[in-house]
Design a protein around this motif. Structure first.
Motif, PDB file in Angstrom:
ATOM      1  N   ASN A   1      -9.658  -9.843   3.098  1.00 24.34           N
ATOM      2  CA  ASN A   1      -9.336  -8.619   2.385  1.00 24.34           C
ATOM      3  C   ASN A   1      -8.386  -9.032   1.264  1.00 24.34           C
ATOM      4  OD1 ASN A   1      -8.718  -7.981   5.637  1.00 24.34           O
ATOM      5  ND2 ASN A   1     -10.335  -6.742   4.737  1.00 24.34           N
ATOM      6  N   PRO A   2      -8.335  -8.321   0.156  1.00 20.20           N
ATOM      7  CA  PRO A   2      -7.281  -8.621  -0.822  1.00 20.20           C
ATOM      8  C   PRO A   2      -5.930  -8.489  -0.104  1.00 20.20           C
ATOM      9  CG  PRO A   2      -8.901  -7.129  -1.752  1.00 20.20           C
ATOM     10  CD  PRO A   2      -9.207  -7.236  -0.281  1.00 20.20           C
ATOM     11  N   ALA A   3      -5.185  -9.579  -0.062  1.00 24.18           N
ATOM     12  CA  ALA A   3      -3.996  -9.597   0.787  1.00 24.18           C
ATOM     13  C   ALA A   3      -3.007 -10.644   0.303  1.00 24.18           C
ATOM     14  CB  ALA A   3      -4.396  -9.900   2.234  1.00 24.18           C
ATOM     15  N   GLY A   4      -1.783 -10.524   0.779  1.00 26.59           N
ATOM     16  CA  GLY A   4      -0.771 -11.505   0.438  1.00 26.59           C
ATOM     17  C   GLY A   4       0.553 -11.166   1.091  1.00 26.59           C
ATOM     18  N   HIS A   5       1.554 -11.898   0.701  1.00 24.30           N
ATOM     19  CA  HIS A   5       2.876 -11.776   1.317  1.00 24.30           C
ATOM     20  C   HIS A   5       3.733 -10.711   0.645  1.00 24.30           C
ATOM     21  CE1 HIS A   5       2.639 -15.256   4.009  1.00 24.30           C
ATOM     22  NE2 HIS A   5       1.740 -15.674   3.141  1.00 24.30           N
ATOM     23  N   LEU A   6       4.565 -10.095   1.454  1.00 20.48           N
ATOM     24  CA  LEU A   6       5.580  -9.159   0.979  1.00 20.48           C
ATOM     25  C   LEU A   6       6.675  -9.972   0.301  1.00 20.48           C
ATOM     26  CD1 LEU A   6       6.754  -6.184   1.157  1.00 20.48           C
ATOM     27  CD2 LEU A   6       7.902  -6.967   3.221  1.00 20.48           C
ATOM     28  N   ASP A   7       6.994  -9.636  -0.939  1.00 22.60           N
ATOM     29  CA  ASP A   7       8.056 -10.318  -1.670  1.00 22.60           C
ATOM     30  C   ASP A   7       9.371  -9.564  -1.505  1.00 22.60           C
ATOM     31  OD1 ASP A   7       6.311 -12.253  -2.582  1.00 22.60           O
ATOM     32  OD2 ASP A   7       6.102 -11.400  -4.590  1.00 22.60           O
TER      33      ASP A   7
ATOM     34  N   GLU B   1      -3.500  -8.748  -8.325  1.00 21.38           N
ATOM     35  CA  GLU B   1      -3.522 -10.185  -8.571  1.00 21.38           C
ATOM     36  C   GLU B   1      -4.824 -10.831  -8.086  1.00 21.38           C
ATOM     37  OE1 GLU B   1       1.311 -10.912  -8.236  1.00 21.38           O
ATOM     38  OE2 GLU B   1       0.010 -11.641  -6.623  1.00 21.38           O
ATOM     39  N   GLU B   2      -5.354 -10.356  -6.964  1.00 25.78           N
ATOM     40  CA  GLU B   2      -6.520 -11.009  -6.379  1.00 25.78           C
ATOM     41  C   GLU B   2      -7.849 -10.429  -6.824  1.00 25.78           C
ATOM     42  OE1 GLU B   2      -6.222 -11.595  -2.168  1.00 25.78           O
ATOM     43  OE2 GLU B   2      -4.473 -12.912  -2.414  1.00 25.78           O
ATOM     44  N   THR B   3      -7.855  -9.191  -7.334  1.00 21.60           N
ATOM     45  CA  THR B   3      -9.125  -8.563  -7.715  1.00 21.60           C
ATOM     46  C   THR B   3      -9.185  -8.137  -9.171  1.00 21.60           C
ATOM     47  OG1 THR B   3      -8.500  -6.259  -7.240  1.00 21.60           O
ATOM     48  CG2 THR B   3      -9.266  -7.606  -5.371  1.00 21.60           C
ATOM     49  N   ALA B   4      -8.046  -8.110  -9.867  1.00 22.72           N
ATOM     50  CA  ALA B   4      -7.908  -7.603 -11.240  1.00 22.72           C
ATOM     51  C   ALA B   4      -8.171  -6.101 -11.322  1.00 22.72           C
ATOM     52  CB  ALA B   4      -8.802  -8.370 -12.219  1.00 22.72           C
ATOM     53  N   HIS B   5      -8.122  -5.427 -10.193  1.00 22.79           N
ATOM     54  CA  HIS B   5      -8.267  -3.969 -10.133  1.00 22.79           C
ATOM     55  C   HIS B   5      -6.924  -3.352  -9.766  1.00 22.79           C
ATOM     56  CE1 HIS B   5     -12.640  -3.064 -10.191  1.00 22.79           C
ATOM     57  NE2 HIS B   5     -12.755  -4.312  -9.743  1.00 22.79           N
ATOM     58  N   ALA B   6      -6.605  -2.241 -10.381  1.00 19.37           N
ATOM     59  CA  ALA B   6      -5.467  -1.449  -9.923  1.00 19.37           C
ATOM     60  C   ALA B   6      -5.821  -0.896  -8.537  1.00 19.37           C
ATOM     61  CB  ALA B   6      -5.189  -0.318 -10.895  1.00 19.37           C
ATOM     62  N   PHE B   7      -4.823  -0.732  -7.694  1.00 21.20           N
ATOM     63  CA  PHE B   7      -5.029  -0.181  -6.352  1.00 21.20           C
ATOM     64  C   PHE B   7      -3.817   0.650  -5.992  1.00 21.20           C
ATOM     65  CE2 PHE B   7      -4.540  -0.452  -1.687  1.00 21.20           C
ATOM     66  CZ  PHE B   7      -5.745   0.117  -1.301  1.00 21.20           C
ATOM     67  N   ILE B   8      -4.076   1.866  -5.520  1.00 19.71           N
ATOM     68  CA  ILE B   8      -2.991   2.757  -5.102  1.00 19.71           C
ATOM     69  C   ILE B   8      -3.146   3.032  -3.608  1.00 19.71           C
ATOM     70  CG2 ILE B   8      -1.935   5.035  -5.394  1.00 19.71           C
ATOM     71  CD1 ILE B   8      -3.188   5.034  -8.243  1.00 19.71           C
ATOM     72  N   PRO B   9      -2.249   2.492  -2.783  1.00 21.45           N
ATOM     73  CA  PRO B   9      -2.316   2.788  -1.345  1.00 21.45           C
ATOM     74  C   PRO B   9      -2.090   4.280  -1.094  1.00 21.45           C
ATOM     75  CG  PRO B   9      -0.899   0.894  -1.751  1.00 21.45           C
ATOM     76  CD  PRO B   9      -1.190   1.525  -3.087  1.00 21.45           C
ATOM     77  N   THR B  10      -2.936   4.863  -0.235  1.00 21.41           N
ATOM     78  CA  THR B  10      -2.791   6.282   0.094  1.00 21.41           C
ATOM     79  C   THR B  10      -2.569   6.517   1.585  1.00 21.41           C
ATOM     80  OG1 THR B  10      -5.187   6.535   0.248  1.00 21.41           O
ATOM     81  CG2 THR B  10      -4.153   7.057  -1.895  1.00 21.41           C
ATOM     82  N   ALA B  11      -2.888   5.522   2.414  1.00 20.94           N
ATOM     83  CA  ALA B  11      -2.710   5.665   3.865  1.00 20.94           C
ATOM     84  C   ALA B  11      -2.537   4.283   4.494  1.00 20.94           C
ATOM     85  CB  ALA B  11      -3.905   6.369   4.489  1.00 20.94           C
ATOM     86  N   LEU B  12      -1.828   4.253   5.605  1.00 25.72           N
ATOM     87  CA  LEU B  12      -1.681   3.038   6.389  1.00 25.72           C
ATOM     88  C   LEU B  12      -2.816   3.015   7.408  1.00 25.72           C
ATOM     89  CD1 LEU B  12       0.178   0.587   7.155  1.00 25.72           C
ATOM     90  CD2 LEU B  12       1.225   2.127   8.827  1.00 25.72           C
ATOM     91  N   VAL B  13      -3.623   1.965   7.385  1.00 28.92           N
ATOM     92  CA  VAL B  13      -4.708   1.827   8.360  1.00 28.92           C
ATOM     93  C   VAL B  13      -4.148   1.316   9.683  1.00 28.92           C
ATOM     94  CG1 VAL B  13      -6.879   0.628   8.899  1.00 28.92           C
ATOM     95  CG2 VAL B  13      -6.455   1.482   6.582  1.00 28.92           C
TER      96      VAL B  13
END
Length: 158
Positions: A36-42, A57-69
């Protein structure tokens, strides 16, 4: 005095569009893997901010989290390096934004892929960890928690 054990905190974007999930193909010490597009918490980031940054950074797409899975704890011994790492992963679903065609993908990322759940399941041997499929299965099962479940004391963050 003993050394305190600390898991590596990571975030992942569970991105679905029209019944397909976006994964990244990346170079790892174990070879070419799917994740999954993923990485470390800075330092200084909230988990949601880290997820949006890593997805970009990994997909070149903006992403807005809306829910915690979900929140996942996974121990991953790596045969190639001898590492024995425990990850604490916060996985988010959300809204996929526009593609920035001028933005290069993060180092090590080969490409993004859109895969059906069946294709993701069939490719399990190529997954970076068992969490790739687990997060997608939880998403498919409708597992969603409000972002308010995570509290970040931003006043105390650098």
């Amino acid at each position: 005095m003993s050394t305190r054990w600390k898991p590596n905190v990571t975030v992942a974007a569970i991105i679905e569009r029209e019944g397909r999930f976006m994964l990244v193909e990346e170079h790892t010490s174990e070879g070419l893997r799917l994740n999954n597009p993923a990485g470390h918490l800075d330092c200084g980031e909230t988990p949601e901010q880290a997820c949006a940054r890593e997805a970009l950074e990994e997909t070149a797409h903006a992403f807005i989290p809306t829910a915690l899975v979900g929140v996942y704890l996974s121990r991953v011994p790596r045969a190639a390096t001898g590492d024995d790492i425990t990850y604490l992963r916060f996985a988010f679903s959300g809204e996929l934004g526009a593609l920035d065609t001028q933005r290069p993908l993060d180092e090590g990322i080969v490409r993004t892929l859109w895969m059906t759940p069946e294709e993701v399941r069939a490719s399990a041997a190529r997954h970076r960890s068992p969490l790739v499929l687990r997060c997608i299965e939880d998403h498919l099962a409708g597992q969603r928690f409000p972002l308010s479940l995570i509290h970040a004391d931003v006043e105390s963050m650098p």
